[in-house]
Design an enzyme around this catalytic site. Structure first.
Site, PDB file in Angstrom:
ATOM      1  N   LYS A  55       0.836  -1.201   0.000  1.00 55.20           N
ATOM      2  CA  LYS A  55       0.000   0.000   0.000  1.00 55.20           C
ATOM      3  C   LYS A  55       0.872   1.253   0.000  1.00 55.20           C
ATOM      4  O   LYS A  55       1.948   1.280   0.609  1.00 55.20           O
ATOM      5  CB  LYS A  55      -0.921  -0.019   1.221  1.00 55.20           C
ATOM      6  CG  LYS A  55      -1.975   1.076   1.230  1.00 55.20           C
ATOM      7  CD  LYS A  55      -2.906   0.929   2.426  1.00 55.20           C
ATOM      8  CE  LYS A  55      -3.944   2.028   2.484  1.00 55.20           C
ATOM      9  NZ  LYS A  55      -4.869   1.889   3.642  1.00 55.20           N
ATOM     10  N   SER A 130      -9.711   1.986   2.835  1.00 53.73           N
ATOM     11  CA  SER A 130      -8.862   2.778   1.965  1.00 53.73           C
ATOM     12  C   SER A 130      -7.823   1.955   1.203  1.00 53.73           C
ATOM     13  O   SER A 130      -7.158   2.444   0.308  1.00 53.73           O
ATOM     14  CB  SER A 130      -8.127   3.845   2.791  1.00 53.73           C
ATOM     15  OG  SER A 130      -7.250   3.228   3.746  1.00 53.73           O
ATOM     16  N   SER A 154     -10.067  -0.639   6.932  1.00 54.45           N
ATOM     17  CA  SER A 154      -9.535  -0.433   5.580  1.00 54.45           C
ATOM     18  C   SER A 154      -8.844  -1.631   4.962  1.00 54.45           C
ATOM     19  O   SER A 154      -8.394  -1.561   3.819  1.00 54.45           O
ATOM     20  CB  SER A 154      -8.574   0.763   5.579  1.00 54.45           C
ATOM     21  OG  SER A 154      -9.280   1.959   5.771  1.00 54.45           O
TER      22      SER A 154
END
Length: 457
Positions: A55, A130, A154
């Protein structure tokens, strides 16, 4: 290096879905060559040669770490996150940086400065957020494992939306060193896997004490990938009534009840339980998280690194940089957090929210002390929604209604596929007591086996 070359060949599909914000094939090949040299070792590593997407808010030294934001566009960290270091030590191959909601603030990966990521199973739908880019990278078959981060769901929510496995460990189980802070008391690094075994192996690799993170806990890390060797017979699985309200989508409820029936058939006891303060979780979270974000994001001011926009004097430079660098959702949360921390409002909002957070944690503690081993709930109240379909911020926040409680309490939780509605995946959530990821993963292995192809249909 065949696995890496195959993954590189699949990246163009990811480009169409806007999965990666930073990718360099030569960088991936260099990491793969290092991993190749480990094959002769007596203990070559649990993830030897496995490509792992990272990420965009987890620091790497060879690719940018922009947090999905213009304010850090092009920024390359001088140091690497401990989780990434541990992956490389286990033979894994860091493989690109994935798209995300800016600074982790969102539930759909629509709030990225680099455009939305699309769900590989339904490109008109969101992948969740997210950590949507990481979930999509696994769901698209580009990589079998990806790192994500969690502040309120997330990892688990995008795992549910994309039909993959997502694990949020206990707070303190995995070092946060190198994770760009959103809300420090809620942030976790988690993992995505194509299967329970993929996710379990990744968690086993990145877990453990780190002297660089004062919140990491010095305790043994179990061999999570062996959890499937034990049956669930005799385990007590709680079904919290607050997570199965009358308003829950009927098919989500049915799929979760089928999963519980499968576990019951394997010898587990299913027990109805209550977590009475669950209804207060969303307002509590959206006071505490923005408050901490307001403090953490004050460091992005155009002085030391990242975007700098000039103005007449220091104050105007700050204003221009932050106004031009932060997107609307980040701006909204900074303003909310600053408000609840301001004089005259701290006691009314932030202090009260912290007290409610304690009550939520006490709910979990009481249930587990009553003899319940794990809890089972839906991961999200609905399947993935269409891109652009939710414009009301509060309506978007409600998509995390079943996940924020685990972050507030710091307990481990994970999402596993339990079926589909019209081709869209549904996730079931397993929650365990602090540092008992082993029981959680044990149930996940059993459920994955019991549901078989049904979980993907």
């Amino acid at each position: 290096m065949t696995d890496i070359e195959d993954a590189i060949a699949r990246v163009p599909h990811g480009d169409a879905l806007n999965i990666f914000v930073s990718f360099d094939a030569s960088d991936a090949r260099a990491h793969a060559l290092t991993a190749e040299q480990m094959k002769s070792d007596t203990s070559p590593g649990l993830l030897l040669g496995v490509p792992v997407a990272i990420k965009d808010n987890i620091a790497t030294t060879t690719l940018t770490t922009s947090c999905g934001s213009r304010i850090l566009e092009g920024y390359v960290s001088p140091f690497e996150a401990t989780a990434v270091t541990k992956l490389r030590a286990a033979g894994a191959v860091p493989f690109g940086k994935t798209n995300m909601d800016e600074f982790g603030m969102g539930s759909s990966t629509e709030h990225s400065a680099f455009g939305p990521t699309r769900n590989p199973l339904a490109p008109d739908r969101v992948p969740g957020g997210s950590s949507g880019g990481s979930a999509a990278a696994v769901a698209a078959g580009i990589v079998p494992i990806a790192l994500g981060s969690e502040t309120g769901g997330s990892v688990r929510q995008p795992a549910a939306f994309c039909g993959v496995v997502g694990i949020k460990p206990s707070y303190g189980r995995v070092s946060r060193y190198g994770l760009v802070a959103f809300a420090s008391s809620l942030d976790h690094i988690g993992v995505f896997g194509a299967t329970v075994d993929d996710a379990a192996r990744a968690l086993e690799v990145i877990a453990g004490f780190d002297e660089h993170d004062a919140t990491s806990v010095d305790m043994p890390v179990p061999h999570y990938h062996t959890a499937g060797e034990r049956s669930v017979k005799g385990l007590v699985i709680g079904r919290p009534r607050e997570y199965f309200p009358d308003s829950l989508d009927a098919e989500v409820r049915r799929r979760c009840d089928v999963a519980l029936d499968r576990l019951r058939a394997l010898g587990a006891e299913i027990r109805d339980v209550s977590l009475p303060h669950t209804g207060l979780a969303i307002p509590t979270y959206y006071i505490i998280a923005p408050a901490e974000a307001s403090a953490n994001l004050a460091r992005f001011d155009g002085v030391r690194y990242g975007l700098r926009m000039e103005g007449q004097g220091l104050r105007e430079m700050y204003e221009a940089t932050r106004s031009g660098g932060f997107g609307p959702e980040v701006t909204r949360r900074i303003m909310l957090g600053t408000y609840v921390l301001s004089a005259g409002y701290y006691d009314a909002y932030y202090r009260k929210a912290q007290r409610v957070r304690t009550l939520i944690a006490d709910d979990f503690r009481a249930v587990f002390e009553s003899g319940v081993d794990v809890l089972f709930t839906p991961t999200a109240p609905t399947p993935a929604f269409p891109i652009g379909s939710i414009s009301d911020p509060y309506a978007m926040y409600l998509s995390d209604i079943f996940t924020v409680t685990a972050n507030l309490a710091g307990v481990p939780a994970m999402s596993v596929p339990v079926g589909r509605i019209g081709g869209l995946p549904i996730g079931g959530q397993i929650i365990a007591k602090h540092f008992d990821e082993m029981s959680m993963v044990r149930v996940a292995y059993a459920l994955e086996l019991a549901l078989g192809a049904e979980a993907r249909q």
